[in-house]
Design a protein around this motif. Structure first.
Motif, PDB file in Angstrom:
ATOM      1  N   THR A  15      32.341  31.473  -7.381  1.00 41.75           N
ATOM      2  CA  THR A  15      32.720  30.461  -6.269  1.00 41.75           C
ATOM      3  C   THR A  15      33.448  30.971  -5.600  1.00 41.75           C
ATOM      4  O   THR A  15      33.832  30.111  -4.758  1.00 41.75           O
ATOM      5  N   LEU A  48      31.395  21.467  -9.770  1.00 44.02           N
ATOM      6  CA  LEU A  48      31.005  22.523  -9.036  1.00 44.02           C
ATOM      7  C   LEU A  48      29.541  22.868  -9.698  1.00 44.02           C
ATOM      8  O   LEU A  48      28.990  23.558  -9.302  1.00 44.02           O
ATOM      9  N   ASP A  78      36.043  20.977  -9.542  1.00 42.50           N
ATOM     10  CA  ASP A  78      36.613  20.442  -8.208  1.00 42.50           C
ATOM     11  C   ASP A  78      38.646  20.208  -8.709  1.00 42.50           C
ATOM     12  O   ASP A  78      38.475  19.156  -8.784  1.00 42.50           O
TER      13      ASP A  78
END
Length: 576
Positions: A158, A105, A188
């Motif tokens: 996020t 990410l 992730d």
């Protein structure tokens, strides 16, 4: 064994021998069969479980090795680009890594003060960096990669679950000096969690991963979401290796292993209930065969024994009923003539025992009642003697008016004593009764003491033993009044606590030493010789009427006061 068989009847001896021989043969055969199946099944469970665990561990190691390889590549970019002062190129490398690897990410490089040197994201940093565990671990242990527990990303906003990989790296600052920094890669957890579903572990089978502090990192079982989870306890017990356990009433084979490069432990909980149930089914089948054979053997040999033993068993059960105190039940049996005659004789015996017990109970009750009345009757002569002695003293000193008042009070006292044949009266009546006595004694002692009553209204109509208060008051007068002082006070108190009535007789007197107090208690309870009648008499009557819950005891402070307390349970006024 042979001697015991000789003492049995033929039917029972035949039954036992047949059952023993057949049972022994069947038991040995069943044990051998089941042991062979049990051993091979356990070996199959262990081998299969270890292979599955090996594959799961390999999947996670490949996953993490891929991340570590990517980290190593990024470290080379950091050295090259920062040395050439190409920070923008380094940023592009970070962005390319995020775009090429869907699991990554964000990527960022920080100096040792937590300042961003380069990042794949232009978003502002949401929190301080230097207090994060991944940052601290990377600074303190520079040689290895550090993996954090899954968490919501806390550096960039996020709102995705990630686990952070951090590593101490070298870079060049704007002056060309070599510095230490921290590389952060946020991964992730989607694919990380998906790996757990790739392997069929059976119903409620699951994977659990813990860190080097034995804290839970991940569990594919929703119910296992904290360190208190039973699966965590199992892992901590095993540490490393495999074991067959029972978890939530399911048979699970647990394998605990380590994931290379992470210092994490991974455990696979594989449901082997079906295989384990096979063992149970085999055991049940063997048991059914064994049981069926034994039943068939037993029925044929037990039929005749039952005809003989059944009437005797009925007699035995009836004896147990009588042991519990039931003498009214009668036993009726059918069978051989001797057994029937035995039952009839037994019924006659139980009836006779019942009559004897009733007679004993009645005799004991009468004896207890007689003893109680005898103790109560001790009080009146004792009191009468002391009162007449007081009246004689008054007469000798020509106190005729006091003699008249004393005789009237004495008359009232004895009229109340014989007015009711019951052994218990209300506290109100007992207080009136003892008031007459106190008046007599007040005359005798030239009014050198005062008396008063503090009786709670809620206990005035409670029941107490007749003539129980007067001996306590008499004791206070005899042992409590100081002849050289005026207005010694005697106080009678009455109150209720927790369904017990407490009556206290308090006198301001000489008091009693602890040694003498202990001697008096021993005397009251009959553990020492005594010429005193009053206190011991009251104590014995309390125990006869109320049982062990009642009590009589003294408290005293030398040269200050003495308190005699009578404690009795609240009753409804039932007589002996």
């Amino acid at each position: 064994m042979i001697k015991r068989l000789r003492n049995l009847s033929i039917s029972r001896a035949l039954f036992l021998i047949t059952i023993s021989i057949v049972g022994f043969i069947m038991l040995i055969s069943s044990f051998i069969t089941y042991s062979m199946i049990f051993t091979r099944t356990n070996l199959l469970i262990e081998t299969t479980s270890k292979e599955i665990n090996k594959q799961v561990v390999l999947n996670y190691e490949n996953y993490f090795n891929n991340v570590i390889d990517k980290s190593n590549v990024l470290q080379k970019y950091i050295l090259t680009n920062t040395k050439d002062q190409e920070i923008d190129v380094l940023k592009e490398s970070f962005i390319s890594s995020v775009n090429l690897e869907k699991n990554i990410l964000t990527v960022a490089l920080f100096d040792t003060l937590g300042n961003v040197i380069s990042s794949s994201s232009d978003s502002a940093i949401a929190t301080s960096i230097t207090d994060k565990s991944w940052f601290i671990q990377a600074i303190n242990q520079a040689d290895i990669h550090h993996f954090s527990n899954p968490h919501i990303e806390e550096i960039y906003d996020t709102n995705k679950e990630v686990f952070s990989i951090s590593k101490s790296v070298q870079y060049y600052d704007s002056l060309g000096n070599s510095k230490n920094g921290v590389l952060l890669i946020n991964i992730d957890t989607t694919d990380f969690r998906a790996l757990a579903s790739m392997t069929n572990l059976g119903i409620d089978g699951h994977i659990v991963i813990t860190d080097f502090d034995d804290d839970l990192i991940f569990s594919s079982k929703d119910e296992c979401d904290s360190n208190e989870c039973s699966s965590i306890q199992v892992i901590n017990d095993i540490i490393l290796g495999g074991r067959l356990i029972k978890l939530d009433n399911l048979s699970m084979f647990v394998n605990v292993n380590t994931i290379k490069n992470t210092r994490w432990r991974i455990a696979t909980f594989i449901n082997v209930d079906n295989i384990a149930n096979t063992k149970v089914e085999v055991l049940i089948t063997v048991a059914l065969i064994f049981g069926g054979t034994m039943i068939a053997t037993a029925i044929s040999s037990a039929a005749f024994a039952t005809r003989i033993t059944h009437p005797l068993n009925m007699l035995e059960n009836h004896i147990k009923v009588i042991e519990k105190g039931d003498f009214d039940t009668r036993v009726t049996v059918e069978g051989q003539k001797e057994v029937v005659l035995l039952a009839e004789a037994f019924n006659k015996m139980s009836n006779h025992v019942k009559n004897l017990m009733n007679e004993i109970v009645q005799e004991q009750h009468e004896k207890r009642k007689t003893q109680f009345i005898a103790l109560q009757n001790q009080i009146n002569p004792h009191f009468l003697y002391n009162t007449l002695d007081a009246i004689v003293s008054l007469s000798e000193t020509q106190r005729n008016k006091d003699v008249e008042r004393a005789i009237i009070a004495l008359s009232k006292f004895f009229r109340m004593s014989i007015s009711d044949e019951k052994n218990i009266v209300t506290l109100k009546d007992e207080v009136e009764h003892v008031s007459s006595y106190l008046l007599i004694q007040q005359i005798r002692y030239h009014n050198t003491f005062m008396f008063d009553f503090e009786i709670d209204e809620n206990v005035f109509n409670k029941y107490v033993l007749k003539l129980s208060l007067q001996p306590l008051v008499e004791n206070a007068i005899i042992h409590g009044i100081k002849p050289d002082e005026s207005f010694t006070k005697i106080l009678v108190k009455g109150y209720e606590i927790d369904n017990f009535i407490y009556i206290e007789v308090i006198n301001e007197g000489y008091g009693i030493s602890p040694e003498k107090l202990d001697e008096i208690h021993q005397m009251i309870r009959g553990k020492a010789e005594s010429t005193s009648i009053g206190l011991k008499n009251v104590y014995q009557r309390l125990k006869l009427y109320y049982g062990e819950s009642a009590d009589l005891y003294l408290n005293s402070v030398l040269d200050e006061f003495t308190v005699v307390t009578m404690k009795i349970p609240e009753t409804e006024g039932l007589d002996l």
